[in-house]
Write a protein that holds these residues in place. Structure first.
Motif, PDB file in Angstrom:
ATOM      1  N   VAL A  67       0.842  -1.187   0.000  1.00 35.17           N
ATOM      2  CA  VAL A  67       0.000   0.000   0.000  1.00 35.17           C
ATOM      3  C   VAL A  67       0.873   1.230   0.000  1.00 35.17           C
ATOM      4  CG1 VAL A  67      -1.825   1.230   1.191  1.00 35.17           C
ATOM      5  CG2 VAL A  67      -1.763  -1.251   1.266  1.00 35.17           C
ATOM      6  N   ARG A  68       0.525   2.109  -0.826  1.00 34.72           N
ATOM      7  CA  ARG A  68       1.386   3.258  -1.019  1.00 34.72           C
ATOM      8  C   ARG A  68       0.885   4.493  -0.257  1.00 34.72           C
ATOM      9  NH1 ARG A  68       2.799   7.551  -4.461  1.00 34.72           N
ATOM     10  NH2 ARG A  68       0.612   7.882  -4.934  1.00 34.72           N
ATOM     11  N   MET A  69      -0.330   4.502   0.037  1.00 37.01           N
ATOM     12  CA  MET A  69      -0.837   5.709   0.705  1.00 37.01           C
ATOM     13  C   MET A  69      -1.983   5.348   1.635  1.00 37.01           C
ATOM     14  SD  MET A  69      -2.948   7.376  -2.455  1.00 37.01           S
ATOM     15  CE  MET A  69      -1.662   7.717  -3.596  1.00 37.01           C
ATOM     16  N   GLY A  70      -2.378   6.339   2.344  1.00 34.77           N
ATOM     17  CA  GLY A  70      -3.509   6.117   3.242  1.00 34.77           C
ATOM     18  C   GLY A  70      -3.071   5.501   4.559  1.00 34.77           C
ATOM     19  N   PRO A  71      -4.030   5.169   5.340  1.00 36.14           N
ATOM     20  CA  PRO A  71      -3.732   4.670   6.695  1.00 36.14           C
ATOM     21  C   PRO A  71      -2.960   3.357   6.670  1.00 36.14           C
ATOM     22  CG  PRO A  71      -6.079   4.496   6.204  1.00 36.14           C
ATOM     23  CD  PRO A  71      -5.466   5.240   5.081  1.00 36.14           C
ATOM     24  N   TYR A  72      -3.066   2.631   5.611  1.00 36.84           N
ATOM     25  CA  TYR A  72      -2.365   1.346   5.559  1.00 36.84           C
ATOM     26  C   TYR A  72      -1.033   1.463   4.840  1.00 36.84           C
ATOM     27  CZ  TYR A  72      -6.687  -0.720   7.164  1.00 36.84           C
ATOM     28  OH  TYR A  72      -7.791  -1.041   7.906  1.00 36.84           O
ATOM     29  N   LYS A  73      -0.620   2.629   4.632  1.00 37.59           N
ATOM     30  CA  LYS A  73       0.605   2.836   3.888  1.00 37.59           C
ATOM     31  C   LYS A  73       1.704   1.935   4.418  1.00 37.59           C
ATOM     32  CE  LYS A  73       3.713   6.477   2.458  1.00 37.59           C
ATOM     33  NZ  LYS A  73       3.995   7.893   2.514  1.00 37.59           N
ATOM     34  N   GLY A  74       2.341   1.277   3.518  1.00 39.46           N
ATOM     35  CA  GLY A  74       3.444   0.418   3.909  1.00 39.46           C
ATOM     36  C   GLY A  74       3.033  -1.017   4.144  1.00 39.46           C
ATOM     37  N   TYR A  75       1.769  -1.249   4.276  1.00 37.65           N
ATOM     38  CA  TYR A  75       1.328  -2.619   4.494  1.00 37.65           C
ATOM     39  C   TYR A  75       1.492  -3.419   3.219  1.00 37.65           C
ATOM     40  CZ  TYR A  75      -0.894  -1.701   9.009  1.00 37.65           C
ATOM     41  OH  TYR A  75      -1.154  -1.403  10.310  1.00 37.65           O
ATOM     42  N   LYS A  76       1.693  -4.674   3.451  1.00 41.30           N
ATOM     43  CA  LYS A  76       1.745  -5.556   2.302  1.00 41.30           C
ATOM     44  C   LYS A  76       0.521  -6.431   2.301  1.00 41.30           C
ATOM     45  CE  LYS A  76       6.712  -5.576   2.048  1.00 41.30           C
ATOM     46  NZ  LYS A  76       7.927  -6.272   2.454  1.00 41.30           N
ATOM     47  N   GLY A  77       0.206  -6.846   1.135  1.00 41.06           N
ATOM     48  CA  GLY A  77      -0.965  -7.688   1.075  1.00 41.06           C
ATOM     49  C   GLY A  77      -1.085  -8.339  -0.288  1.00 41.06           C
ATOM     50  N   ARG A  78      -2.190  -8.981  -0.463  1.00 35.09           N
ATOM     51  CA  ARG A  78      -2.431  -9.631  -1.730  1.00 35.09           C
ATOM     52  C   ARG A  78      -3.766  -9.171  -2.278  1.00 35.09           C
ATOM     53  NH1 ARG A  78       0.899 -14.117  -2.386  1.00 35.09           N
ATOM     54  NH2 ARG A  78       2.338 -14.044  -0.631  1.00 35.09           N
ATOM     55  N   VAL A  79      -3.776  -9.082  -3.558  1.00 29.82           N
ATOM     56  CA  VAL A  79      -5.020  -8.677  -4.190  1.00 29.82           C
ATOM     57  C   VAL A  79      -6.021  -9.810  -4.059  1.00 29.82           C
ATOM     58  CG1 VAL A  79      -6.108  -8.055  -6.354  1.00 29.82           C
ATOM     59  CG2 VAL A  79      -3.811  -7.221  -5.826  1.00 29.82           C
ATOM     60  N   VAL A  80      -7.169  -9.466  -3.609  1.00 32.92           N
ATOM     61  CA  VAL A  80      -8.187 -10.497  -3.558  1.00 32.92           C
ATOM     62  C   VAL A  80      -9.268 -10.242  -4.601  1.00 32.92           C
ATOM     63  CG1 VAL A  80      -7.819 -11.122  -1.177  1.00 32.92           C
ATOM     64  CG2 VAL A  80      -9.402  -9.288  -1.726  1.00 32.92           C
ATOM     65  N   ASP A  81      -9.329  -9.019  -5.037  1.00 33.32           N
ATOM     66  CA  ASP A  81     -10.391  -8.739  -5.990  1.00 33.32           C
ATOM     67  C   ASP A  81     -10.053  -7.457  -6.724  1.00 33.32           C
ATOM     68  OD1 ASP A  81     -12.749  -8.994  -7.345  1.00 33.32           O
ATOM     69  OD2 ASP A  81     -13.924  -7.920  -5.831  1.00 33.32           O
ATOM     70  N   VAL A  82     -10.467  -7.445  -7.943  1.00 39.37           N
ATOM     71  CA  VAL A  82     -10.286  -6.233  -8.720  1.00 39.37           C
ATOM     72  C   VAL A  82     -11.625  -5.917  -9.345  1.00 39.37           C
ATOM     73  CG1 VAL A  82      -9.129  -5.185 -10.687  1.00 39.37           C
ATOM     74  CG2 VAL A  82      -7.920  -6.843  -9.261  1.00 39.37           C
ATOM     75  N   LYS A  83     -11.977  -4.685  -9.215  1.00 36.90           N
ATOM     76  CA  LYS A  83     -13.247  -4.322  -9.810  1.00 36.90           C
ATOM     77  C   LYS A  83     -13.135  -2.887 -10.259  1.00 36.90           C
ATOM     78  CE  LYS A  83     -16.518  -3.878  -7.089  1.00 36.90           C
ATOM     79  NZ  LYS A  83     -17.506  -4.045  -6.063  1.00 36.90           N
TER      80      LYS A  83
END
Lengths: 949, 118
Positions: free
Chosen positions: A752-768
């Protein structure tokens, strides 16, 4: 002057005239009867009198009479009015004379008149008047009259003896009072400032002063109003008189301005609303003091003179304490609690050895149980209290309270909601335009209509019945709001305030409502209800649960809380495990309902709070009929079932069941429960389409790339190409050849590049569309964001795949090399280092690596073709996964389009071909700054990265 | 003072002990009524039977008007106390005379107007 006349004077000045006329009329009637037939004459006389009464001097006349009367009072002889005197009265005809004479006195000055009366006493006048009278009424021969005088008088006397009571009781009519309106000839009222709190004293002192000074003071009266502080009124002809009177008065601020009261307002000064409360039997009151403070009570007897009332209320008596006291046992001094109201049970009291005497009340003849001096009847306590200790204004008994009062004698007085109580409690502006009303009193009772206009106390209504004027003015007190069964209403005051429901039945001014929430019947005053389509409970929270929460119930069913009530917390919930259903849960602090059902047969059940196991907060996804992913807040349309065609945002998803909120859905607080399979996401394309969406972008950009999916529609723009590239690159890197399209992105590691989760890593679960849902690695939370908010975290894949580890070591040593040999050396090193690494990283783990090579090949700027160029891009790739994206946008594209560029600057622009010419050179030219060096690649990486995102 | 009638007693205090005659609305203290009755309504015989004071007077009244010259005062006339002796009256009492006393008034051939209920 006849005595009889004096009697008449005792009536109000206004009535007095009337009296006289009536008198006369009757006399004449008698005369007529005696003389049999002189009808014409009588009529004429009568009209004469009417004229007289209209004559301007009527006031003067009164005053004369008044004066005379005062004398009477002065004489102080009460006995003077006795029957004996009456006997000696002059004849009736003389009375006429007098009347006539008074008429003729028009021009006499007051004083003069007074003197005349006093002096004349009566003897001389008649003759003179007789003559006049003959003139006026030639048809009424006097002699004949006199013949029957005795008899006549008797008759009259009888008549009056009979009727006098009613006549005296007759209220002075407004018309008569009108005659007393002040005129310019009357004294004026002057407003004088005085000390606050001394108004009455000032008025009384002025009185005393006038008595002491005799006629010196020319003021007529002084008025102190209870409601007007700081001022008194003085009645006088001239301001000077007022000043004179005020001179030397201690509490009058004589120096201040004296204001005259305009004639028109003079009557207002004196029109004092009697502040006394109209306490009558059966009035509802509340106690103001003591144990019963605030309790509702009903007046059973009023003693206006002693200022006491007897009220009946529900006793608050602690029998145990009472028993203790009566037996002389220790009674705890401090009153820790106030016993709750409870009807007195005499048997119970007896059991506790409390002495109960049954006594008959002498006044009413009713029997009362007397316990320790308190009177009980039917369980009620009858209490005699001072009027000061009760409050009778604005009493709004709730229906519950009234019900309680009715309990003991079930059949009880049907006056539970007595109209008087009802109306007394109305606030101003009770009726509003458009209200449906019914007339509850008077001739037009039961007429229905709608409110057209509201004035002070008058409501103009438009009657529903035909043949009536288009609007009728009706007193507010004759009106009641009217509802019809089926109306949806909201209770706006009273104990059940806030509740909504449907009108079931209407009984007079009571309406029975089925509560939306509890499904219970509420009885409320129609006055307390307004029509409303709103469905509320008033309360939205209970315990940890809030309205519209998805909750798990103990029986493993689940539901949505659709209503929380103060007294009943209802959850509309549903659902047996396998079955889809709408959950409507209504909760009550103590108990609640859960409505159970299947999708098409929703059930609402009332559940107890404790039956709710927990709140279901997990974000769960479901697939719609065409396999689109449905997430909370997606708008879906229901394709089948009873709610077919409805649509709304999904509020909750659980076990394949969607709870959809449709504002227009009237049941269950708007919640619809449906299987996800029975719905379709509104605005979504068919699944394939949607997948192709991203693919198409990719294919557009990289036409040579081998994309498994057929290209979709051209991408309409909106997302920075770089973003797509980055995402897609990441996806393709991982999932090449696997699922395509946006599915290909799913599972892509991301940062995550911005916002409150900035720096978090994760996986895409859905794209819409342009949004991506990412599950955070750390918290397992799913967040939604736009593409721009994420970086494709290539490196995140590393730790996942294990390729990262080998890379790091290689990278670390790289730095030292890099610095010195940046220009010439970095390139090969990077190149060399990276390429194999990359291959190693990708190839072993994904079958997609082969496609990659062709891809690289296809790129004119690929390794082989421009070794010089490579150094720049590789570092960024090395350090940051998204770099590839950056390459596409900035490096890649130029490369494609301008080979020249690639060739020319190669030596000096190793690291940043497009993005940062200024910075790179500087760092390039300063090899001596090792500190800066590591940064360069890093920053280069970042910069490249940023466009990605 | 335009009227020759001797004025009624003047209240000796201005507080709660004031009472108003229910018929003529004359205001005096309880003690004054008890001692000398009501100047306008001697037939109530308050000075003879002290119980009558309670029955015939009320502490519940609104406003005070000192009438120095009843015959020539518009206010007194408007309030229909223009024929009573000068004195302190109230603008309005809120209670009606007990029925038996109303009957007494009737017997005495004096006017009694019960207060208007609002």
């Amino acid at each position: 002057m006849s005595h009889r006349r004096r009697d008449m004077d005792d009536l109000g000045p206004g009535e007095e005239e009337d009296e006289d006329y009536i008198d006369e009329e009757e006399d004449e009637e008698e005369a007529d009867a005696v003389r049999s037939g002189k009808a014409g004459g009588r009529k004429r006389q009568r009209s004469e009198f009417i004229d007289d009464s209209a004559a301007e001097d009527s006031e003067e006349e009164e005053e004369d009479d008044d004066d005379e009367d005062d004398e009477d009072y002065g004489g102080g002889g009460g006995g003077r009015r006795g029957g004996g005197h009456r006997k000696k009265k002059k004849t009736a005809s003389q009375f006429f004379d007098e009347e006539a004479q008074v008429d003729s006195d028009e021009d006499e000055d007051e004083e003069q008149g007074e003197d005349d009366f006093i002096v004349d006493g009566g003897a001389d006048l008649p003759d003179e008047e007789d003559a006049r009278r003959m003139h006026r009424r030639p048809l009424l021969p006097r002699e004949e009259d006199q013949e029957d005088v005795e008899e006549l008088e008797r008759t009259i006397q009888q008549r009056y003896a009979r009727s006098s009571h009613t006549e005296y009781d007759e209220e002075t009519t407004d018309v008569e009072q009108q005659a007393l309106l002040p005129s310019v000839r009357d004294p004026k009222l002057w407003m004088v400032k005085c000390a606050i709190g001394h108004e009455r004293e000032v008025a009384v002192c002025l009185m005393q002063k006038c008595i002491d000074k005799g006629t010196e003071l020319n003021i007529r009266s002084a008025i102190a109003l209870d409601h007007l502080k700081n001022y008194i009124y003085i009645e006088a002809d001239k301001e000077a008189h007022v000043r004179e009177a005020c001179k030397g008065m201690r509490n009058i601020y004589a120096s201040s301005k004296i204001l005259i009261v305009p004639i028109k307002e003079m009557t207002d000064v004196l029109s004092v609303e009697s502040k006394a409360i109209d306490l009558s039997r059966d009035t509802w009151i509340r106690m103001k003091t003591g144990n019963y403070k605030g309790d509702l009570a009903k007046v059973v007897d009023v003693d206006n003179v002693r200022q006491r009332v007897t009220v009946k209320l529900i006793p608050r008596i602690d029998l145990q304490a009472l028993a203790n006291k009566l037996e002389g046992r220790e009674v705890p001094k401090k009153k820790t609690f106030n016993p709750p109201p409870r009807f007195m049970n005499v048997d119970e009291a007896r059991e506790m050895h409390i002495r109960v005497e049954r006594r008959r009340d002498q006044m009413t003849g009713d029997y009362f149980e007397n316990i320790n001096g308190m009177m009980f009847k039917d369980g009620f306590l009858y209490k005699n209290v001072s009027m000061k200790s009760i409050s009778a204004q604005n009493i709004q008994p709730s229906f519950d309270e009234l019900e309680k009062f009715r309990q003991p004698n079930e059949n009880g007085d049907g006056d539970v909601a007595s109209l008087s109580t009802l109306f007394a409690n109305r606030k101003k502006g009770h009726f509003m335009k458009g209200d449906r009303v019914i007339i509850v009193k008077g001739d037009l009772k039961n007429l229905k209509g709608t409110v057209e206009k509201v004035e002070e106390d008058t409501v103009h209504i438009k009657p529903k019945a035909r043949g009536l004027p288009s609007t009728l003015a009706v007193s507010e007190k004759e009106l009641c709001k009217y509802f019809e069964p089926g109306n949806h209403v909201k209770v706006v005051s009273g104990a059940t305030e806030g509740a909504t429901g449907m009108v079931l039945t209407v009984e007079g001014h009571l309406v029975n409502i089925v509560s939306d929430t509890t499904k219970e019947v509420l009885r409320v005053f129609s006055d307390n209800v307004v029509e409303s389509s709103e469905v509320t409970s008033g309360i939205t929270r209970i315990g940890d649960y809030e309205l519209h929460d998805l909750v798990l119930l103990d029986n493993m069913s689940f539901g949505v809380i659709i209503r929380v009530e103060s007294e009943a917390f209802q959850v509309i919930s549903i659902i047996q495990l396998a079955r889809s259903a709408r959950v409507d849960v209504d909760c009550i602090p103590e108990f609640s309902f859960v409505l159970k059902g299947v999708p098409d047969r929703p059930e609402v059940a009332l559940v107890r709070l404790r039956e709710i196991k927990c709140k279901i907060e997990k974000k769960i996804f479901a697939q719609d009929r065409v396999k689109n992913t449905i997430a909370v807040k997606d708008v879906v349309k229901i394709l089948e079932g009873s709610c077919k065609g409805k649509q709304g945002p999904v509020e909750h998803i659980y076990r394949g069941i969607l709870f959809i909120y449709d504002r227009h859905h009237l049941e269950h607080a708007g919640f619809i429960c449906a299987k996800s399979q029975a719905c379709v996401v509104v605005g979504a394309r068919a699944n394939g389409d949607r997948n192709g969406h991203l693919v198409s972008r990719f294919s557009q950009l990289k036409s040579p790339a081998r994309v498994p999916q057929p290209p979709g529609k051209p991408h309409g723009g909106g997302l920075p190409i770089s973003v797509i590239n980055a995402l897609f690159a990441a996806a393709s890197g991982r999932n090449w050849g696997g699922r395509g399209g946006h599915d290909a992105l799913i599972g892509t590691p991301i940062k995550v590049r911005m916002g409150p989760y900035k720096g978090y890593k994760g996986r895409v679960v859905d794209v819409k569309g342009q949004t991506v849902r990412v599950e955070m690695d750390a918290s397992m939370k799913v967040v939604t964001g736009k593409f721009e908010a994420f970086l494709c975290a290539r490196d995140s894949s590393r730790y996942g795949s294990g390729s990262e580890t080998p890379m790091h070591p290689s990278r670390t040593p790289l730095h030292p090399y890099m610095t010195p040999m940046r220009d010439p050396g970095a390139t090969p090193i990077h190149d060399g280092m990276r390429t194999p690494m990359r291959d190693r990283a990708w190839n072993p783990y994904t079958p997609m690596s082969p496609p990659r090579d062709p891809w690289e090949d296809a790129n004119p700027a690929s390794w082989g073709s421009s070794p010089q160029y490579q150094p720049g891009s590789p570092p960024s790739r090395t350090y940051d996964a998204p770099t590839p994206g950056g390459n596409y946008s900035e490096a890649g594209t130029p490369r494609d389009s301008s080979p020249a560029y690639v060739n020319a600057p190669s030596p000096y622009l190793p690291s940043t071909p497009g993005g940062q010419p200024p910075m790179t050179p500087s760092s390039a030219y300063l090899p001596g700054t090792p500190g800066g060096q590591p940064m360069t690649p890093g920053s280069g990486g970042l910069d490249i990265m940023s466009p990605v995102v | 003072m335009g009227s020759a009638a001797p004025p009624a007693q003047i209240p000796t205090s201005f507080g709660h002990e004031l009472r108003a005659c229910l018929r003529c609305r004359l205001v005096k203290t309880y003690d004054q009524f008890r001692e000398s009755g009501c100047e306008n309504c001697p037939f109530f015989k308050m000075d003879e039977d002290h119980e009558h004071v309670v029955d015939c007077t009320t502490p519940n009244f609104t406003g005070i008007i000192s009438v120095m010259d009843p015959s020539r005062s518009w206010a007194a006339r408007w309030l229909r106390i223009g024929k009573f002796v000068p004195g302190c009256y109230t603008l309005a009492v809120s209670e009606a005379l007990p029925e038996d006393l109303q009957n007494l008034c009737q017997d005495e051939r004096v006017m009694y107007i019960p207060p208007k209920r609002v």
